[in-house]
Design a protein around this motif. Structure first.
Motif, PDB file in Angstrom:
ATOM      1  N   UNK A  20      14.539  -1.017   6.776  1.00  0.00           N
ATOM      2  CA  UNK A  20      15.051   0.199   7.071  1.00  0.00           C
ATOM      3  C   UNK A  20      14.058   0.831   8.002  1.00  0.00           C
ATOM      4  N   UNK A  21      14.661   2.119   8.785  1.00  0.00           N
ATOM      5  CA  UNK A  21      13.959   2.638   9.624  1.00  0.00           C
ATOM      6  C   UNK A  21      12.732   3.636   9.145  1.00  0.00           C
ATOM      7  N   UNK A  22      13.219   3.785   7.643  1.00  0.00           N
ATOM      8  CA  UNK A  22      12.129   4.620   6.935  1.00  0.00           C
ATOM      9  C   UNK A  22      10.904   3.831   6.709  1.00  0.00           C
ATOM     10  N   UNK A  23      11.190   2.409   6.101  1.00  0.00           N
ATOM     11  CA  UNK A  23      10.084   1.594   6.157  1.00  0.00           C
ATOM     12  C   UNK A  23       9.409   1.168   7.342  1.00  0.00           C
ATOM     13  N   UNK A  24      10.209   1.260   8.690  1.00  0.00           N
ATOM     14  CA  UNK A  24       9.439   0.605   9.555  1.00  0.00           C
ATOM     15  C   UNK A  24       8.393   1.663  10.200  1.00  0.00           C
ATOM     16  N   UNK A  25       8.541   3.221   9.860  1.00  0.00           N
ATOM     17  CA  UNK A  25       7.705   3.935  10.046  1.00  0.00           C
ATOM     18  C   UNK A  25       6.297   3.496   9.277  1.00  0.00           C
ATOM     19  N   UNK A  26       6.548   3.390   8.053  1.00  0.00           N
ATOM     20  CA  UNK A  26       5.468   3.001   7.223  1.00  0.00           C
ATOM     21  C   UNK A  26       4.687   1.941   7.864  1.00  0.00           C
ATOM     22  N   UNK A  27       5.406   0.910   8.173  1.00  0.00           N
ATOM     23  CA  UNK A  27       4.691  -0.361   8.727  1.00  0.00           C
ATOM     24  C   UNK A  27       3.882   0.029  10.069  1.00  0.00           C
ATOM     25  N   UNK A  28       4.333   0.910  10.743  1.00  0.00           N
ATOM     26  CA  UNK A  28       3.732   1.217  11.813  1.00  0.00           C
ATOM     27  C   UNK A  28       2.147   1.626  11.640  1.00  0.00           C
ATOM     28  N   UNK A  40       0.808  -1.282   0.070  1.00  0.00           N
ATOM     29  CA  UNK A  40      -0.053   0.000   0.093  1.00  0.00           C
ATOM     30  C   UNK A  40       0.868   1.380   0.013  1.00  0.00           C
ATOM     31  N   UNK A  41       2.036   1.107   0.698  1.00  0.00           N
ATOM     32  CA  UNK A  41       2.926   2.354   0.698  1.00  0.00           C
ATOM     33  C   UNK A  41       3.309   2.737  -0.884  1.00  0.00           C
ATOM     34  N   UNK A  42       3.721   1.907  -1.629  1.00  0.00           N
ATOM     35  CA  UNK A  42       4.198   1.930  -2.887  1.00  0.00           C
ATOM     36  C   UNK A  42       3.066   2.687  -3.510  1.00  0.00           C
ATOM     37  N   UNK A  43       1.916   2.286  -3.406  1.00  0.00           N
ATOM     38  CA  UNK A  43       0.978   2.954  -4.190  1.00  0.00           C
ATOM     39  C   UNK A  43       0.616   4.442  -3.838  1.00  0.00           C
ATOM     40  N   UNK A  44       0.597   4.597  -2.448  1.00  0.00           N
ATOM     41  CA  UNK A  44       0.314   5.819  -2.025  1.00  0.00           C
ATOM     42  C   UNK A  44       1.233   6.844  -2.324  1.00  0.00           C
ATOM     43  N   UNK A  45       2.399   6.424  -2.229  1.00  0.00           N
ATOM     44  CA  UNK A  45       3.591   7.367  -2.523  1.00  0.00           C
ATOM     45  C   UNK A  45       3.658   7.927  -4.113  1.00  0.00           C
ATOM     46  N   UNK A  46       3.216   6.937  -4.879  1.00  0.00           N
ATOM     47  CA  UNK A  46       3.148   7.327  -6.393  1.00  0.00           C
ATOM     48  C   UNK A  46       2.014   8.074  -6.549  1.00  0.00           C
ATOM     49  N   UNK A  47       0.978   8.473  -5.751  1.00  0.00           N
ATOM     50  CA  UNK A  47      -0.293   8.971  -6.046  1.00  0.00           C
ATOM     51  C   UNK A  47      -0.320  10.169  -5.088  1.00  0.00           C
ATOM     52  N   UNK A  48       0.359  10.214  -3.930  1.00  0.00           N
ATOM     53  CA  UNK A  48       0.258  11.493  -2.782  1.00  0.00           C
ATOM     54  C   UNK A  48       1.471  12.068  -2.652  1.00  0.00           C
ATOM     55  N   UNK A  49       1.415  13.388  -3.559  1.00  0.00           N
ATOM     56  CA  UNK A  49       2.696  14.056  -3.088  1.00  0.00           C
ATOM     57  C   UNK A  49       3.058  14.463  -1.581  1.00  0.00           C
ATOM     58  N   UNK A  50       2.154  14.205  -0.991  1.00  0.00           N
ATOM     59  CA  UNK A  50       2.291  14.398   0.828  1.00  0.00           C
ATOM     60  C   UNK A  50       2.267  13.076   1.449  1.00  0.00           C
ATOM     61  N   UNK A  51       2.809  12.150   0.742  1.00  0.00           N
ATOM     62  CA  UNK A  51       2.605  10.722   1.464  1.00  0.00           C
ATOM     63  C   UNK A  51       3.080  10.655   2.967  1.00  0.00           C
ATOM     64  N   UNK A  52       4.328  11.328   3.340  1.00  0.00           N
ATOM     65  CA  UNK A  52       4.769  11.225   4.442  1.00  0.00           C
ATOM     66  C   UNK A  52       3.955  12.049   5.456  1.00  0.00           C
ATOM     67  N   UNK A  53       3.601  13.074   4.958  1.00  0.00           N
ATOM     68  CA  UNK A  53       2.736  13.909   5.959  1.00  0.00           C
ATOM     69  C   UNK A  53       1.497  13.445   6.256  1.00  0.00           C
ATOM     70  N   UNK A  54       0.959  12.529   5.417  1.00  0.00           N
ATOM     71  CA  UNK A  54      -0.524  11.994   5.600  1.00  0.00           C
ATOM     72  C   UNK A  54      -0.638  10.725   6.151  1.00  0.00           C
ATOM     73  N   UNK A  55       0.745  10.080   6.169  1.00  0.00           N
ATOM     74  CA  UNK A  55       0.916   8.734   6.674  1.00  0.00           C
ATOM     75  C   UNK A  55       0.132   8.322   7.864  1.00  0.00           C
TER      76      UNK A  55
END
Length: 613
Positions: free
Chosen positions: A251-259, A201-216
């Motif tokens: 990675x820690x980057x993906x760990x936050x995504x998993x949370x 889901x993270x891959x799909x969201x990142x491709x379509x949401x320019x504020x992916x990390x803010x909206x996570x």
């Protein structure tokens, strides 16, 4: 957050004498993406630790397996015994060795062989775990059929008449995840580790949401999964993550995504590495760089010199590569930085030329006829020059031997009229006033391609006055490629820098493959690799590994950082660049699997400490 302490990880030693380890991945003997590199490159280190107590499990696809799989008739070990039990139950199971460095044992399971039981398999996933499956998706059918076979094999492996050792099953990615919830439901006597290398889901969201990390933090995972039509796959991934004894990511980057997307905090981080020994060129890396740079020169002369020449000794080759994800892979930031670099070089009067290659995969009709014809005609010019060279050589030697005035004669007198005419006509038919094409192929979606749209709208179209030239090659480089005639690794060695300022990159093998070959690389702090460099390689980030800081930064800021670094690099002398290459190669040892498998040992030790049920 997950444990990533070097000290803790270094202290871990797994008792392999009383354990068996299986690793399950969709890309065992089946190259389709980056997980293939992870699994394959890690094998030698795993064999060194585990020996015959280690076995890989993957799907059997004949067209892929025939080049990578060698069957065996030695069934004496526990893995072989479990294979025989499976066959006695009527299942199609292939057992042998993977033909890669380390030659590991491998079990391949044919998902198509149980398609007659798909109804039962899908019913159980729904009835037991509330995971629905549409009937028309063949990938999901393959995945769920394989999951059933993998579950059955592991259940045979842990039988007392097969082994009395502890069994660890390490699953990579959601495609092999369907076995996990059923194994836990049936209370199978083994420890399970699940690693997601990137949430689906993270891959799909990142491709379509320019504020992916803010909206996570506010994502409704089910609503978004349904929106992108990936509900089943996402639910399988979540079931695997929650069913595993130990959950991990890279990675820690993906760990936050998993949370937020999987709603489980990873227990351990497992950084990706390489078998650096495969890339070591001893003291030859500079010679190899020169050798393959000369091959790139041949392409560049054919592509550009029919329109206008420039000094190849003052030319730098940059490249980016990977899956075509315009924002995720940072192609957008790279293009903007190149446009700014082009302007700065012109304003500063820098005479060097930068040729930037975009190596990715996009649908195309054919190689551009003009590009291919120019390459062919370049070879004809070369053959003509070689013939003239031979003719001049013979006559010059005779003239020198018989000369009495010791003056160099006019070489033109030694060339026959035929060769002079052929030389002139070949050059006249080759030279053109058209600009060199920015794309080497006729794209099917030429009018909507985002790279081409940027190049055309910014007028970065290989004008003679541009200091930055672009070659967009929408196909992967290989030895059979008619334009380059070299493999990807050789192409990388011939370049001066790899540029990968990704917006979404759970790990990022492309910059790692660069530094393993002594090539400076750009990454970003939103990639797992870049995050690791900043956190674990203090003081080394400036040694040919540049990290663009994109977290909580604007697009414009990221483009400026990259443009600044590229502008600084183009002003380096050749001596500076050679020194940087040496520094890069020396830092690659950090990413050898012999160092990074310590994190895997940590995961296996944690798994052994968990109760099975």
């Amino acid at each position: 957050m997950a444990e990533t302490s070097n000290n803790n990880a270094n202290a871990v030693k797994v008792n392999t004498s009383n354990s068996l380890l299986t690793e399950l991945a969709w890309e065992v003997c089946n190259q389709v993406g980056g997980i293939y590199t992870v699994i394959r490159s890690k094998v030698p280190s795993m064999i060194q630790t585990w020996g015959d107590c280690y076995c890989l499990i993957g799907p059997y696809f004949h067209h892929n397996a025939q080049a990578e799989f060698e069957p065996t008739d030695d069934y004496s070990g526990p893995f072989g015994q479990a294979v025989l039990k499976m066959r006695n139950m009527g299942f199609e199971v292939h057992y042998g060795h993977w033909l890669v460095t380390g030659n590991p044992l491998v079990v391949l399971l044919n998902p198509y062989s149980v398609y007659d039981r798909l109804g039962e398999i899908k019913y159980n996933l729904w009835h037991h775990h509330h995971i629905p499956t549409p009937g028309h998706d063949d990938l999901l059918n393959q995945v769920e059929a394989f999951g059933f076979l993998a579950k059955t094999f592991l259940q045979q492996l842990v039988q007392p008449d097969v082994t009395d050792k502890n069994v660890i099953a390490h699953f990579h990615e959601w495609m092999v995840g369907p076995a996990i919830p059923e194994l836990r439901r049936e209370r199978t006597n083994l420890r399970i580790i699940f690693t997601t290398h990137a949430t689906l889901l993270g891959r799909y969201l990142a491709m379509n949401d320019p504020s992916f990390y803010d909206n996570l933090t506010s994502v409704n995972w089910l609503q978004e999964a349904i929106h992108f039509n990936i509900e089943t796959a996402v639910k399988l991934e979540r079931a695997a993550a929650h069913g595993a004894h130990i959950f991990s990511t890279v990675s820690d980057v993906t760990a936050r995504e998993c949370m937020f997307l999987l709603e489980r905090i990873p227990d351990v981080i497992l950084p990706n590495g390489l078998n650096i020994q495969r890339f070591i060129a001893l003291h030859e890396h500079q010679n190899l760089h020169q050798k393959y740079k000369d091959k790139i020169h041949q392409f560049v002369m054919a592509h550009f010199f029919q329109s206008y020449p420039f000094d190849l000794d003052q030319t730098l080759y940059f490249f980016t590569s990977g899956r075509y994800e315009y924002r995720n892979k940072g192609f957008d930031v790279t293009l903007e930085a190149l446009a700014r670099l082009n302007y700065r070089m012109q304003q500063a009067g820098i005479k060097k030329t930068v040729v930037m290659f975009f190596i990715t995969k996009q649908p195309y009709h054919s190689v551009h006829p003009g590009v291919l014809q120019s390459r062919v005609m370049m070879e004809e010019i070369r053959e003509t020059c070689v013939a003239i060279q031979k003719e001049i050589g013979k006559k010059l030697f005779y003239a020198a031997a018989s000369s009495t005035d010791f003056k160099l004669p006019s070489l033109r007198e030694f060339v026959d009229d035929y060769w002079q005419l052929r030389y002139r006509r070949t050059l006249q038919s080759w030279k053109t006033h058209n600009l060199p094409s920015v794309v080497t192929h006729n794209l099917i979606n030429d009018s909507t391609d985002e790279i081409l749209h940027f190049l055309r709208s910014s007028n970065l179209v290989n004008n003679a006055h541009d200091r930055v030239k672009i070659v967009y090659h929408p196909d992967f480089v290989s030895v059979t490629n008619p334009l380059f005639a070299m493999d990807y690794g050789q192409f990388v060695r011939g370049c001066h820098m790899g540029v990968f300022p990704s917006y979404y990159e759970p790990w990022g093998y492309t910059p790692l493959e660069c530094i393993a070959r002594g090539v400076p690389a750009v990454t970003s702090d939103l990639s797992g690799f870049g995050d690791y460099v900043m956190g674990k390689m203090e003081g080394k980030a400036g040694k040919g590994i540049f990290v663009v800081k994109r977290r909580n930064r604007s697009f414009d800021d990221a483009a400026n950082q990259l443009a600044d670094y590229l502008f600084e690099y183009v002003q380096y002398s050749q001596r500076d660049r050679i020194a940087l290459r040496n520094q890069v190669e020396s830092s690659s040892e950090e990413f050898d699997w012999k160092n990074l498998t310590r994190y895997y040992n940590k995961a296996y030790q944690l798994a052994m400490e968990k109760p099975v049920y």
